[in-house]
Write an enzyme that holds these catalytic residues in place. Structure first.
Site, PDB file in Angstrom:
ATOM      1  N   ASP A   1       0.928  -1.493  -0.029  1.00 48.25           N
ATOM      2  CA  ASP A   1       0.234   0.158   0.176  1.00 48.25           C
ATOM      3  C   ASP A   1       0.478   1.365  -0.284  1.00 48.25           C
ATOM      4  O   ASP A   1       2.004   1.492   0.748  1.00 48.25           O
ATOM      5  CB  ASP A   1      -0.456  -0.183   1.541  1.00 48.25           C
ATOM      6  CG  ASP A   1      -2.053   1.357   1.430  1.00 48.25           C
ATOM      7  OD1 ASP A   1      -2.799   1.329   0.305  1.00 48.25           O
ATOM      8  OD2 ASP A   1      -1.822   1.623   2.514  1.00 48.25           O
TER       9      ASP A   1
ATOM     10  N   GLU B   1       1.045  -0.286  -5.680  1.00 45.18           N
ATOM     11  CA  GLU B   1       0.292   0.683  -5.284  1.00 45.18           C
ATOM     12  C   GLU B   1       0.533   2.119  -5.508  1.00 45.18           C
ATOM     13  O   GLU B   1       1.387   2.375  -4.333  1.00 45.18           O
ATOM     14  CB  GLU B   1      -0.897   0.721  -4.667  1.00 45.18           C
ATOM     15  CG  GLU B   1      -1.856   1.557  -4.542  1.00 45.18           C
ATOM     16  CD  GLU B   1      -2.090   2.200  -3.539  1.00 45.18           C
ATOM     17  OE1 GLU B   1      -3.369   3.367  -3.896  1.00 45.18           O
ATOM     18  OE2 GLU B   1      -1.539   2.473  -1.851  1.00 45.18           O
TER      19      GLU B   1
END
Length: 762
Positions: free
Chosen positions: A437, A490
């Site tokens: 993330d 990401e």
């Protein structure tokens, strides 16, 4: 035991216990009472050492407590707050120690060696027989300490945290914690009624690690660490390396040991047979706690694998499952990086869920959050009284967007904590992928920071070189240790080389989310069809850089919350039929486009409302009692057929990351809202995808095709009546005509359904 019943230190073991009334009263603080008969006084602790021990500032309590030989015999010293009496018992020995006050008991026995002894500790209402924790040698080896000191312990969870084990022939739990700035550390828990005084830990030197083996403590025990900060104040903290935790909002750590027996040997052996970027890779993203609210891990294992397999997805991606105090963070504010959230069961229950998915042929990806952590005072923030896991510079430590703290990637122990954590999820829970993330927030020193709020790196640039080195080390370590695992970034910027191997200077990820493609194509789809011609390039621009990285096309949870609306609700107009048709056409375009696919739960059946973690997908839309249930089931059936047709067509996934796998047929028909392209497999087999993003049927539309293919057959059409469409489709195979189109010598004369994507194969 009363002095009257113990005339000498060699009274028989089986002497009857004294009645409660006969127990000796507690001696006032700092007053030394007369020693029990036959037990000579032990050397008196100096006032400073006594204070350090009682206040939790002693770095080596084993040098003061326990038993050791000295001139005149063996000296025993025990720290047991609230005890009325402490008796040393061994074979042929039973000797009550002197009460020194403040929970300290001591005595000098006329022995030549330290016996194999136990302690009989008497309280107001009962007495217990226990091993003395301070008679044990360190339970952590020199190699572990060396690797921790080097920041290279790739299985750090085996060295730090609470580890049930047998040590020197005794069952118990070894507690180890890294707290280099602490004056002292004590372990406390339900085994001590949360009084921390009795169990000070010893420092293991320059490593910054503190250790204590507690005999008799086992799985299920709740615990925390009482840390004496550099300024002498105390803080009570959960274990950063805890493998299990209490159900929030409670936050104690839980001693745990896995007893799970895996059944996925075949899956693990073959999962790495083909590189992910050259394999079918279709991902169903979900939030475990709200997919079916209220289900445990084991209950999810009864429903989730069957549902995902029926839909044909190759993988699930779980939003973070590591322990987090606030459910509304969806798991992205982690306090227990090594503990699957206890909201849905135990770590072994989570293993059972992963195992069940593997046995259904489904890979498991978990969201991993090394970019930041919350400021909860019982967790990682200023863990031992100073910045430890976070950066020393407050400007580098504070994450500007989320009110959290950023890790200090340049500190070797912190980097080790995170790298080992990535390995931990892969080795201990058999996960097949880590989606990392917020990578962009890690890579740039000026991320969300204004001028003057950040300092350049040593070369004067904005790149966070420590974070780059950390990500490279994490990826290289995971790929080396865990065959078949894929890491996914990401990363929302144009950072060069996110999926390039580390030995070539890249970050080393296997795949990267294509955020640009997602934003561009959703912008196009949000426009009324008459206006889409002005945004035609939004659908084609992604092919300019499509092969610069190994991409995933993500329609994730981030796109269906916070006012962004669900995928079907992004489609323009108030016409429900057209919205669903555009939704289906977009999915058809997405599944045929180069790159892997990811779809968030609820979008597979065109849920109209935004997702909420409090109630999850609107499953009632599929209930036969709902008037429009057929519409939603039709979209779900389309997703199933998209996945099945995709998996069966190597042209759609085998050459996803190279230009040879793609060719535009029609990229300039802006007025028509039409797109067409060919996909190629390694063996030359082809698939033709044609999308019409206009609500009108286009008859006699020419699409250029290779002249060597004699017939084309429609294999998927998002406008089929079974999916809720109008049913415009090609019933017969199409034969190319010698009419040039789009620069090709032959073409198909097609009827393009309204707001639809069709796939054709030779």
């Amino acid at each position: 035991m009363s002095a009257a019943r113990q005339p000498s230190p060699t009274v028989r073991d089986d002497a009857a216990p004294a009645p409660a009334a006969a127990k000796k009263p507690r001696t006032p603080r700092a007053r030394r009472a007369a020693p029990p008969h036959g037990v000579r006084p032990a050397p008196v602790l100096g006032s400073e050492e006594r204070a350090r021990l009682l206040e939790g500032r002693h770095h080596d309590p084993h040098a003061v407590l326990g038993a050791r030989t000295q001139r005149g015999g063996v000296a025993f010293r025990v720290l047991r707050p609230y005890a009325k009496a402490v008796t040393v018992i061994a074979k042929g020995l039973r000797a009550e120690l002197h009460d020194d006050g403040d929970g300290l008991f001591s005595g000098l026995l006329p022995l030549t060696a330290v016996p194999d002894y136990r302690l009989l500790v008497a309280y107001d209402s009962d007495e217990i027989e226990v091993h003395d924790p301070y008679r044990f040698l360190p339970a952590l080896g020199d190699l572990d300490l060396h690797l921790i000191g080097e920041g290279r312990h790739e299985q750090l969870w085996t060295a730090l945290g609470a580890q049930p084990m047998e040590h020197q022939g005794v069952a118990g739990t070894r507690f180890t914690v890294w707290a280099p700035n602490a004056q002292g550390v004590r372990v406390t828990g339900d085994f001590s009624y949360w009084d921390s005084v009795a169990y000070p830990m010893r420092s293991l030197g320059a490593s910054g690690v503190w250790e204590l083996f507690l005999p008799g403590v086992g799985a299920g025990t709740l615990y925390k660490y009482d840390i004496t900060r550099p300024d002498g104040s105390h803080t009570v903290r959960a274990d950063p390396m805890a493998r299990s935790a209490e159900v929030p909002p409670a936050n104690a750590s839980v001693v745990t040991a896995s007893e799970y027996e895996w059944q996925d040997t075949e899956w693990m052996a073959r999962r790495g047979a083909r590189a992910p970027h050259q394999a079918p890779f279709s991902v169903y993203e979900l939030h475990l706690a709200s997919w079916r609210p209220g289900l445990s891990y084991r209950q999810l294992a009864e429903q989730l694998p069957a549902y995902v397999k029926e839909l044909g997805f190759t993988h699930v991606e779980m939003m973070p499952v590591a322990e987090h105090p606030f459910g509304g963070s969806w798991g992205y504010q982690v306090t227990g990086f090594y503990a699957p959230t206890s909201r849905m069961g135990t770590p072994d229950d989570f293993r059972f869920l992963v195992d069940s998915l593997h046995r259904a042929g489904i890979g498991v990806i978990v969201d991993w959050v090394p970019a930041h952590f919350p400021r909860d005072e019982w967790a990682l923030a200023e863990f031992d009284g100073r910045a430890l896991y976070e950066h020393q510079d407050p400007r580098r430590a504070a994450h500007p967007d989320w009110g959290t703290l950023e890790f200090d990637y340049g500190r070797k122990e912190v980097r080790n904590f995170l790298v080992a954590n990535a390995v931990y999820w892969c080795e201990e829970f058999h996960v097949d992928g880590l989606r990392v993330d917020a990578v962009a927030s890690m890579l740039y020193l000026d991320y969300s920071r204004a001028e003057g709020e950040w300092t350049p790196n040593e070369h004067g640039g904005r790149e966070n070189l420590d974070a780059v080195a950390f990500l490279q080390e994490m990826n290289a370590t995971v790929y080396r240790r865990c065959p078949g695992v894929v890491t996914i970034a990401e990363e929302s910027t144009a950072w060069n080389g996110v999926t390039r191997p580390t030995d070539g200077g890249g970050l080393g990820f296997g795949l990267k989310w294509n955020m640009g493609w997602m934003h561009d194509t959703l912008r196009y789809m949000s426009k009324e069809s008459v206006h889409r011609k002005y945004h035609h390039h939004d659908m084609t621009f992604g092919m300019i850089y499509a092969f610069s990285e190994n991409y995933v096309l993500p329609i994730s949870h981030d796109e269906v919350v916070h006012g962004k609306r669900s995928l079907v609700s992004k489609m323009p107009g108030g016409d429900w039929w057209q919205q669903r048709a555009a939704h289906r056409a977009y999915l058809g375009f997405m599944w045929a486009h180069p790159g892997k696919q990811l779809l968030f739960m609820g979008q597979e059946f065109a849920q109209g409302s935004e997702w909420s973690e409090s109630y999850g997908p609107d499953w009632w839309l599929l209930d036969s009692s709902y008037a429009a249930a057929g519409d939603h089931r039709g979209v779900r059936d389309l997703v199933r057929d998209l996945n099945r047709t995709y998996t069966a067509a190597p042209a759609l996934w085998e050459r996803d990351t190279v230009p040879e796998g793609f060719a535009w047929v029609e990229a300039d028909a802006a007025e028509d809202n039409v797109f067409a392209f060919l996909r190629y497999a390694q063996d030359g087999s082809q698939l033709l995808a044609v999308s019409n993003f206009s609500p009108v049927v286009r008859h006699g539309y020419r699409i250029g095709v290779p002249e060597e293919v004699p017939l084309w057959r429609e294999v998927l059409n998002t406008d089929m009546e079974a999916y809720g469409g109008s049913g415009v489709h090609h019933r017969q195979a199409l034969r190319p005509e010698p009419v040039p189109a789009q620069g090709r010598p032959a073409s198909l004369r097609m009827t393009l359904p309204p707001l639809a994507t069709i796939w054709l194969r030779p």
